[in-house]
Design a protein around this motif. Structure first.
Motif, PDB file in Angstrom:
ATOM      1  N   ARG A   9       2.991 -41.081 -10.125  1.00  0.00           N
ATOM      2  CA  ARG A   9       3.043 -42.450  -9.674  1.00  0.00           C
ATOM      3  C   ARG A   9       3.297 -43.587 -10.671  1.00  0.00           C
ATOM      4  NH1 ARG A   9       2.035 -43.248  -4.482  1.00  0.00           N
ATOM      5  NH2 ARG A   9       0.679 -41.798  -3.368  1.00  0.00           N
ATOM      6  N   ASN A  10       4.252 -44.630 -10.736  1.00  0.00           N
ATOM      7  CA  ASN A  10       4.631 -45.492 -11.559  1.00  0.00           C
ATOM      8  C   ASN A  10       3.277 -46.408 -11.292  1.00  0.00           C
ATOM      9  OD1 ASN A  10       7.093 -45.348 -12.323  1.00  0.00           O
ATOM     10  ND2 ASN A  10       8.027 -46.064 -10.321  1.00  0.00           N
ATOM     11  N   ASP A  11       3.173 -47.185 -12.674  1.00  0.00           N
ATOM     12  CA  ASP A  11       1.855 -47.751 -12.764  1.00  0.00           C
ATOM     13  C   ASP A  11       2.317 -49.204 -11.981  1.00  0.00           C
ATOM     14  OD1 ASP A  11       0.476 -50.235 -13.780  1.00  0.00           O
ATOM     15  OD2 ASP A  11       0.642 -49.345 -15.674  1.00  0.00           O
ATOM     16  N   PRO A  12       1.260 -49.394 -11.015  1.00  0.00           N
ATOM     17  CA  PRO A  12       1.558 -50.682 -10.113  1.00  0.00           C
ATOM     18  C   PRO A  12       1.927 -52.028 -10.940  1.00  0.00           C
ATOM     19  CG  PRO A  12      -0.522 -49.893 -10.022  1.00  0.00           C
ATOM     20  CD  PRO A  12      -0.070 -48.855 -10.968  1.00  0.00           C
ATOM     21  N   HIS A  13       1.526 -52.066 -12.185  1.00  0.00           N
ATOM     22  CA  HIS A  13       1.565 -53.303 -12.812  1.00  0.00           C
ATOM     23  C   HIS A  13       3.102 -53.492 -13.493  1.00  0.00           C
ATOM     24  CE1 HIS A  13      -2.540 -54.427 -12.012  1.00  0.00           C
ATOM     25  NE2 HIS A  13      -2.814 -53.306 -12.373  1.00  0.00           N
ATOM     26  N   THR A  14       3.806 -52.412 -13.462  1.00  0.00           N
ATOM     27  CA  THR A  14       5.095 -52.392 -13.868  1.00  0.00           C
ATOM     28  C   THR A  14       6.250 -52.568 -12.835  1.00  0.00           C
ATOM     29  OG1 THR A  14       5.416 -50.096 -13.592  1.00  0.00           O
ATOM     30  CG2 THR A  14       4.514 -50.761 -15.641  1.00  0.00           C
TER      31      THR A  14
ATOM     32  N   GLN B 101      10.233 -47.732  -5.317  1.00  0.00           N
ATOM     33  CA  GLN B 101      10.177 -46.600  -6.484  1.00  0.00           C
ATOM     34  C   GLN B 101       8.578 -46.694  -6.628  1.00  0.00           C
ATOM     35  OE1 GLN B 101      13.140 -48.342  -8.774  1.00  0.00           O
ATOM     36  NE2 GLN B 101      14.565 -46.446  -8.378  1.00  0.00           N
ATOM     37  N   PRO B 102       7.969 -45.943  -5.894  1.00  0.00           N
ATOM     38  CA  PRO B 102       6.380 -45.877  -6.314  1.00  0.00           C
ATOM     39  C   PRO B 102       6.212 -44.659  -7.170  1.00  0.00           C
ATOM     40  CG  PRO B 102       6.941 -44.927  -4.260  1.00  0.00           C
ATOM     41  CD  PRO B 102       8.299 -45.788  -4.290  1.00  0.00           C
ATOM     42  N   PHE B 103       7.358 -43.675  -7.298  1.00  0.00           N
ATOM     43  CA  PHE B 103       7.027 -42.854  -8.302  1.00  0.00           C
ATOM     44  C   PHE B 103       7.972 -42.719  -9.496  1.00  0.00           C
ATOM     45  CE2 PHE B 103       6.034 -41.243  -4.233  1.00  0.00           C
ATOM     46  CZ  PHE B 103       4.504 -40.990  -4.229  1.00  0.00           C
ATOM     47  N   LYS B 104       7.535 -41.935 -10.684  1.00  0.00           N
ATOM     48  CA  LYS B 104       8.403 -42.005 -11.776  1.00  0.00           C
ATOM     49  C   LYS B 104       9.654 -40.956 -11.532  1.00  0.00           C
ATOM     50  CE  LYS B 104       4.299 -42.397 -14.561  1.00  0.00           C
ATOM     51  NZ  LYS B 104       3.467 -41.701 -15.502  1.00  0.00           N
TER      52      LYS B 104
ATOM     53  N   ARG C 174      13.955 -40.148 -13.214  1.00  0.00           N
ATOM     54  CA  ARG C 174      14.821 -40.362 -13.953  1.00  0.00           C
ATOM     55  C   ARG C 174      16.151 -41.028 -13.539  1.00  0.00           C
ATOM     56  NH1 ARG C 174      18.970 -36.332 -14.794  1.00  0.00           N
ATOM     57  NH2 ARG C 174      18.637 -34.497 -13.589  1.00  0.00           N
ATOM     58  N   ASP C 175      16.086 -41.495 -12.339  1.00  0.00           N
ATOM     59  CA  ASP C 175      17.335 -42.163 -11.623  1.00  0.00           C
ATOM     60  C   ASP C 175      17.002 -43.159 -10.948  1.00  0.00           C
ATOM     61  OD1 ASP C 175      16.090 -41.132  -9.276  1.00  0.00           O
ATOM     62  OD2 ASP C 175      17.208 -39.275  -9.768  1.00  0.00           O
ATOM     63  N   ARG C 176      17.666 -43.736 -10.003  1.00  0.00           N
ATOM     64  CA  ARG C 176      17.453 -45.159  -9.001  1.00  0.00           C
ATOM     65  C   ARG C 176      17.103 -44.655  -7.677  1.00  0.00           C
ATOM     66  NH1 ARG C 176      20.018 -49.715 -11.549  1.00  0.00           N
ATOM     67  NH2 ARG C 176      20.925 -49.132 -13.838  1.00  0.00           N
ATOM     68  N   SER C 177      16.699 -43.490  -7.494  1.00  0.00           N
ATOM     69  CA  SER C 177      16.329 -43.255  -6.071  1.00  0.00           C
ATOM     70  C   SER C 177      15.148 -43.917  -5.659  1.00  0.00           C
ATOM     71  CB  SER C 177      15.783 -41.699  -6.046  1.00  0.00           C
ATOM     72  OG  SER C 177      15.025 -41.397  -6.826  1.00  0.00           O
ATOM     73  N   GLY C 178      15.293 -44.443  -4.012  1.00  0.00           N
ATOM     74  CA  GLY C 178      14.227 -45.256  -3.591  1.00  0.00           C
ATOM     75  C   GLY C 178      13.999 -44.798  -2.383  1.00  0.00           C
ATOM     76  N   ASN C 179      12.911 -45.239  -1.712  1.00  0.00           N
ATOM     77  CA  ASN C 179      12.297 -45.125  -0.317  1.00  0.00           C
ATOM     78  C   ASN C 179      13.079 -46.098   0.568  1.00  0.00           C
ATOM     79  OD1 ASN C 179      10.865 -42.779  -1.103  1.00  0.00           O
ATOM     80  ND2 ASN C 179       9.035 -44.126  -1.349  1.00  0.00           N
ATOM     81  N   VAL C 180      13.668 -45.739   1.652  1.00  0.00           N
ATOM     82  CA  VAL C 180      14.188 -46.512   2.518  1.00  0.00           C
ATOM     83  C   VAL C 180      13.566 -46.142   3.787  1.00  0.00           C
ATOM     84  CG1 VAL C 180      16.324 -47.545   3.619  1.00  0.00           C
ATOM     85  CG2 VAL C 180      16.232 -46.890   1.318  1.00  0.00           C
ATOM     86  N   TRP C 181      12.431 -47.028   4.474  1.00  0.00           N
ATOM     87  CA  TRP C 181      11.784 -46.716   5.471  1.00  0.00           C
ATOM     88  C   TRP C 181      12.490 -46.701   6.853  1.00  0.00           C
ATOM     89  CZ3 TRP C 181      11.373 -49.987   9.618  1.00  0.00           C
ATOM     90  CH2 TRP C 181      11.589 -51.374   9.419  1.00  0.00           C
ATOM     91  N   TRP C 182      13.314 -47.495   6.969  1.00  0.00           N
ATOM     92  CA  TRP C 182      13.999 -47.731   8.305  1.00  0.00           C
ATOM     93  C   TRP C 182      14.963 -46.413   8.448  1.00  0.00           C
ATOM     94  CZ3 TRP C 182      19.223 -48.330   7.561  1.00  0.00           C
ATOM     95  CH2 TRP C 182      19.771 -48.872   6.319  1.00  0.00           C
ATOM     96  N   LEU C 183      15.271 -45.613   7.596  1.00  0.00           N
ATOM     97  CA  LEU C 183      15.914 -44.391   7.955  1.00  0.00           C
ATOM     98  C   LEU C 183      14.961 -42.931   8.057  1.00  0.00           C
ATOM     99  CD1 LEU C 183      19.045 -44.723   5.072  1.00  0.00           C
ATOM    100  CD2 LEU C 183      19.204 -44.479   7.616  1.00  0.00           C
ATOM    101  N   ALA C 184      13.878 -43.175   7.812  1.00  0.00           N
ATOM    102  CA  ALA C 184      12.979 -42.118   7.871  1.00  0.00           C
ATOM    103  C   ALA C 184      13.083 -41.027   9.096  1.00  0.00           C
ATOM    104  CB  ALA C 184      11.529 -42.428   7.801  1.00  0.00           C
TER     105      ALA C 184
END
Length: 343
Positions: free
Chosen positions: A323-328, A249-252, A254-264
Motif C-alpha cells: 500500500r501507498n502511504d496515505p499521506h503521499t 492508486q492505493p498500491f505501489k 512502477r507505472d500509472r495503473s489505476g483503479n476505475v470503479w465504474w468498469l468493475a
C-alpha cells in the motif's frame, strides 16, 4: 522452462527483442510482422461490431429488444469476458493458479470466443506490456507520446485500439515459449478462426431455434454476436487506455495503473488495475471491501470444485506492504516500487 510468473515479472530488458525460433511464431497464428490481409481482417472485426453497437441504441428505442436477445448478449458477454480475465489473463499470462487439463482447455476456448485474438498472441502482448509497463517498449501505453493534453489524447487512442494495427508484433517465442511448447495451447491458438466462427454463430443458432424464425436468428446475431463482441472489445481495451490514464492508486506500482470503479462489473474485476500491477500473479484484483471481482469469485468456486488448485490468493500482510502511504500523493512511491520490482 520459464513460468508465466517469470515472464510477466522480469525487469525490462535493455537489448532488442530477439527473433523467434524458426517456425515457432507461425505455429500460433501470426508472425512478427502483421500482413496487410491481417490488418484488413482486424479492421472489419473492429468496425462491423462497433457500427452495430452504435445502432443498438436507436434500434432498441424504436423497435425494442427481446428478453431472449438480452439473455444471449449477457450470457455470451460474460462467457467471453471471464474466458479473457480468468483464462487468458490470470491463468495463462500470470499463472495465478494451476488448472486441471479439462479446465485448461475450457478456459482457452472461452477466451478465444471473446474474439480478441489467438491465445498465444494475446498472452505474449500482455506479458510484454507488464515487462515495459508505461515505459518504452510497452505495446499500448497511453503515455506513449508525452504528458500534455494533446499527447495524452493521442496516446489514449493508441492504447485503446490503434496499437493493434502496428505492423511490428511481439515476439511470441520470447514472451510465450511455455504456451508454444504446450500442444493444447498451441492447437487452440491456431484454431482461433474456428472459435471465432463458433462464437458468432451460436447466438443466431439459438435464437433461430428458440423462435423458429429467420427474424429471430437475425436479431440474435445482431445483439448476441455483433453488439456483444463490440461491447466486450471496448471494455477490455479500456483497461489498457483508461485504467492507465486515470484512477486511484492505493498500491505501489512502477507505472500509472489505476483503479476505475465504474468498469468493475463489465470488466469482471479487471479494472481494479492498480493492485494487479502491484502484484501481477495475485488471483484477486479487487482486494478491498466492496470491490466487485466476479473473476475471483469464479476462481474460488472452481477451487472448491477441485478444478483448479495452488491459487495465489492475496495475503493481508503482503497487500498491506504494497500500500501507498496515505499521506503521499499517488505516484510518489513509483520510483521506490520500480526498484523493488526490478530486484
Amino acid at each position: 522452462m520459464s513460468t508465466p510468473q517469470d515472464l510477466a515479472s522480469t525487469p525490462p530488458a535493455t537489448a532488442a527483442d530477439p527473433a523467434p525460433a524458426d517456425g515457432a511464431a507461425s505455429a500460433t497464428l501470426g508472425g512478427e510482422q502483421r500482413r496487410s490481409v491481417e490488418q484488413v481482417a482486424l479492421l472489419l472485426f473492429i468496425v462491423v461490431p462497433f457500427v452495430a453497437l452504435v445502432a443498438a441504441v436507436p434500434l432498441a428505442w424504436g423497435w425494442g429488444v427481446s428478453w431472449l436477445d438480452i439473455a444471449l448478449l449477457v450470457a455470451f458477454y460474460f462467457l467471453g469476458c471471464h474466458g479473457i480475465t480468468i483464462g487468458f489473463h490470470r491463468y495463462f499470462t500470470h499463472g495465478a493458479f494451476k488448472a486441471k487439463r479439462p479446465m485448461r482447455v475450457a478456459l482457452a476456448i472461452a477466451g478465444s470466443m471473446a474474439v480478441e485474438g489467438p491465445l498465444v498472441r494475446w498472452v505474449a502482448d500482455h506479458r510484454k506490456h507488464h515487462r515495459h509497463s508505461d515505459a518504452e517498449g510497452d505495446p499500448h501505453s497511453p503515455w506513449r507520446y508525452g504528458e500534455t493534453l494533446p499527447a495524452l489524447l493521442k496516446g489514449l487512442w493508441w492504447a485503446h485500439m490503434a496499437w493493434m494495427f502496428d505492423t511490428e508484433q511481439t515476439p511470441q517465442q520470447k514472451y510465450a515459449p511455455d504456451l508454444i511448447k504446450d500442444p493444447i495451447t498451441r492447437r487452440i491458438s491456431r484454431q482461433f478462426v474456428l472459435w471465432t466462427v463458433v462464437s458468432l454463430a451460436l447466438p443466431p443458432l439459438i435464437g433461430g431455434l428458440a423462435t423458429w424464425s429467420w427474424q429471430g436468428a437475425a436479431s440474435a446475431f445482431f445483439w448476441g454476436s455483433l453488439v456483444r463482441v463490440a461491447l466486450l472489445h471496448h471494455v477490455t481495451w479500456s483497461i489498457n487506455s483508461i485504467c492507465h490514464a486515470t484512477g486511484k492508486q492505493p498500491f505501489k506500482s512502477r507505472d500509472r495503473s489505476g483503479n476505475v470503479w465504474w468498469l468493475a462489473v463489465l470488466s469482471c474485476g479487471e479494472s481494479w488495475h492498480n493492485l494487479h500491477h502491484a502484484d501481477p500473479t495475485c488471483a484477486r484484483h479487487g482486494v478491498d471491501r466492496w470491490q466487485v471481482d466476479s473473476s475471483a469469485r469464479l476462481i474460488r468456486w472452481f477451487e472448491k470444485a477441485g478444478w483448479v488448485d495452488d491459487v495465489r490468493w492475496p495475503k493481508r500482510s503482503r497487500i498491506d506492504a504494497k500500500r501507498n502511504d496515505p499521506h503521499t500523493e499517488p505516484g510518489e512511491n513509483r520510483e521506490e516500487a520500480a526498484t523493488a520490482h526490478a530486484a
